[in-house]
Design a protein around this motif. Structure first.
Motif, PDB file in Angstrom:
ATOM      1  N   GLN A  17       0.825  -1.204   0.000  1.00 40.01           N
ATOM      2  CA  GLN A  17       0.000   0.000   0.000  1.00 40.01           C
ATOM      3  C   GLN A  17       0.860   1.255   0.000  1.00 40.01           C
ATOM      4  O   GLN A  17       0.521   2.254  -0.640  1.00 40.01           O
ATOM      5  CB  GLN A  17      -0.938   0.001   1.217  1.00 40.01           C
ATOM      6  N   GLY A  18       2.000   1.220   0.691  1.00 38.82           N
ATOM      7  CA  GLY A  18       2.893   2.368   0.701  1.00 38.82           C
ATOM      8  C   GLY A  18       3.462   2.665  -0.678  1.00 38.82           C
ATOM      9  O   GLY A  18       3.627   3.830  -1.069  1.00 38.82           O
ATOM     10  N   VAL A  19       3.767   1.617  -1.444  1.00 37.37           N
ATOM     11  CA  VAL A  19       4.276   1.810  -2.804  1.00 37.37           C
ATOM     12  C   VAL A  19       3.169   2.328  -3.713  1.00 37.37           C
ATOM     13  O   VAL A  19       3.408   3.151  -4.608  1.00 37.37           O
ATOM     14  CB  VAL A  19       4.869   0.495  -3.341  1.00 37.37           C
ATOM     15  N   VAL A  20       1.935   1.874  -3.474  1.00 31.45           N
ATOM     16  CA  VAL A  20       0.794   2.394  -4.236  1.00 31.45           C
ATOM     17  C   VAL A  20       0.663   3.896  -4.022  1.00 31.45           C
ATOM     18  O   VAL A  20       0.484   4.672  -4.976  1.00 31.45           O
ATOM     19  CB  VAL A  20      -0.509   1.675  -3.833  1.00 31.45           C
ATOM     20  N   GLU A  21       0.771   4.342  -2.775  1.00 30.21           N
ATOM     21  CA  GLU A  21       0.665   5.772  -2.476  1.00 30.21           C
ATOM     22  C   GLU A  21       1.846   6.546  -3.064  1.00 30.21           C
ATOM     23  O   GLU A  21       1.676   7.670  -3.544  1.00 30.21           O
ATOM     24  CB  GLU A  21       0.595   5.989  -0.959  1.00 30.21           C
ATOM     25  N   LEU A  22       3.042   5.962  -3.035  1.00 33.23           N
ATOM     26  CA  LEU A  22       4.207   6.606  -3.636  1.00 33.23           C
ATOM     27  C   LEU A  22       3.993   6.796  -5.139  1.00 33.23           C
ATOM     28  O   LEU A  22       4.292   7.861  -5.698  1.00 33.23           O
ATOM     29  CB  LEU A  22       5.455   5.760  -3.378  1.00 33.23           C
ATOM     30  N   SER A  23       3.464   5.786  -5.803  1.00 29.78           N
ATOM     31  CA  SER A  23       3.239   5.854  -7.246  1.00 29.78           C
ATOM     32  C   SER A  23       2.190   6.886  -7.625  1.00 29.78           C
ATOM     33  O   SER A  23       2.159   7.349  -8.775  1.00 29.78           O
ATOM     34  CB  SER A  23       2.817   4.484  -7.779  1.00 29.78           C
ATOM     35  N   ALA A  24       1.321   7.254  -6.667  1.00 30.49           N
ATOM     36  CA  ALA A  24       0.253   8.218  -6.942  1.00 30.49           C
ATOM     37  C   ALA A  24       0.701   9.663  -6.772  1.00 30.49           C
ATOM     38  O   ALA A  24      -0.079  10.586  -7.048  1.00 30.49           O
ATOM     39  CB  ALA A  24      -0.940   7.937  -6.019  1.00 30.49           C
ATOM     40  N   GLN A  25       1.943   9.893  -6.350  1.00 28.35           N
ATOM     41  CA  GLN A  25       2.435  11.256  -6.163  1.00 28.35           C
ATOM     42  C   GLN A  25       2.498  11.983  -7.513  1.00 28.35           C
ATOM     43  O   GLN A  25       2.964  11.417  -8.511  1.00 28.35           O
ATOM     44  CB  GLN A  25       3.818  11.240  -5.524  1.00 28.35           C
ATOM     45  N   PRO A  26       2.050  13.235  -7.579  1.00 30.84           N
ATOM     46  CA  PRO A  26       2.011  13.956  -8.867  1.00 30.84           C
ATOM     47  C   PRO A  26       3.362  14.042  -9.576  1.00 30.84           C
ATOM     48  O   PRO A  26       3.445  13.834 -10.794  1.00 30.84           O
ATOM     49  CB  PRO A  26       1.492  15.339  -8.474  1.00 30.84           C
ATOM     50  N   LEU A  27       4.433  14.347  -8.841  1.00 34.59           N
ATOM     51  CA  LEU A  27       5.744  14.463  -9.486  1.00 34.59           C
ATOM     52  C   LEU A  27       6.288  13.096  -9.908  1.00 34.59           C
ATOM     53  O   LEU A  27       7.001  12.997 -10.912  1.00 34.59           O
ATOM     54  CB  LEU A  27       6.738  15.162  -8.560  1.00 34.59           C
TER      55      LEU A  27
END
Length: 243
Positions: A17-27
Motif C-alpha cells: 500500500q505504501g508503494v501504491v501511495e508513492l506511485s500516486a504522487q504527482p511528481l
C-alpha cells in the motif's frame, strides 16, 4: 552514501500500500511513464505483477515509503549482464539524499551480487536533478530519444543513460573485465574507411593507395578517435569524390 536515519529494505508484501501511495504522487507520475488519475486497485495490480528476477529496494521513514529503486535483469541469454533500473522519490522528500541512498544500495547489489556489467535507464531531458544524480554515480548519456513520451499535451525528449561496471578491485585482468566499447561513431569510421579505399581505387585505378587517398584515411582515423560525429566522418569520406 547511505544515510544513518534512512534504512534501506527489500520490498515486502506489507509495503504494497505504501508503494501504491508513492506511485500516486504527482511528481512521480510526471517524471515517469505512469498515467495520472489511476485507481489504487489498478496500481496495486500493476505492482503485484512483478517480472521474474526484478529486485526492489525501499527507503522508509517510519511506516512511510519515501522512495523505491528497482533493477530488472535482462532475460535474454546474450544480455544477462544488462539491467534496467528505475527510481522514485516521494514528492515531499526531495533533496534529502533519498535518491542517493537508494541508488548506492542498488548499485552495490547489481555490482557485487547480481553480476550486472551494464545498467541502463531513460530520464526526461528536462529533469535536471535526476540527470545530475545519475551522472554523480557514473551514468553517462548515450543518446537522446526525441519525442519519447507525451506529457501534459506535449511530446518530450528523454536521455538514454548507462553505466558500465568498474573492474573488480583485485580481480583478474580478464578480457571482459573492461568491456570493449565500440560506438556509432567508431562504426561509421570503419564504414567510411572501406568506402574511401574502394572509391579511391575506382577513381585512380591505383594499387597501392595514392597519397591523397591515404591522407583522407588518416583524417577519418583522427576524427574517429576524437569522438567526431557521423556527419563529420561522412564529410571526410566524401572528399574522395573531388580526387
Amino acid at each position: 552514501m547511505l544515510l544513518a536515519d534512512l534504512p534501506i529494505h527489500a520490498f515486502e508484501p506489507a509495503n504494497l500500500q505504501g508503494v501504491v501511495e508513492l506511485s500516486a504522487q504527482p511528481l512521480v507520475q510526471r517524471n515517469t511513464l505512469q498515467l495520472p488519475l489511476q485507481s489504487r486497485n489498478a496500481t496495486r495490480r500493476r505492482i503485484e505483477r512483478v517480472p521474474e528476477r526484478r529486485q526492489r529496494l525501499l527507503a522508509l521513514r517510519g511506516e512511510l515509503v519515501v522512495g523505491l529503486a528497482s533493477v530488472q535483469p535482462n532475460p535474454r541469454s546474450r544480455q544477462r549482464h544488462v539491467g534496467d533500473i528505475g527510481l522514485m522519490v516521494h514528492d515531499a522528500h526531495h533533496r534529502q539524499g533519498i535518491g542517493s541512498a537508494l541508488l548506492a544500495a542498488l548499485l552495490e547489489l547489481a555490482d557485487q551480487w547480481l553480476g550486472l556489467a551494464r545498467l541502463q535507464l531513460t530520464v526526461y531531458a528536462d529533469n535536471a536533478a535526476a540527470l545530475a544524480l545519475y551522472q554523480k554515480f557514473g551514468f553517462e548519456i548515450e543518446g537522446t530519444l526525441r519525442w519519447h513520451a507525451l506529457r501534459d499535451g506535449a511530446y518530450v525528449d528523454s536521455c538514454s543513460m548507462a553505466r558500465l561496471r568498474p573492474s573488480p578491485v583485485g580481480g583478474p585482468d580478464a578480457p571482459d573485465a573492461t568491456p570493449r566499447r565500440i560506438g556509432c561513431v567508431a562504426a561509421a569510421g570503419v564504414r567510411w574507411r572501406r568506402t574511401v579505399r574502394t572509391s579511391c581505387r575506382q577513381a585512380t585505378g591505383a594499387r597501392p593507395m595514392t597519397r591523397p587517398c591515404a591522407l583522407i584515411l588518416r583524417r577519418i582515423n583522427r576524427l574517429r578517435h576524437a569522438d567526431a560525429t557521423p556527419g563529420q566522418l561522412e564529410s571526410a569520406g566524401g572528399a574522395v569524390s573531388s580526387l
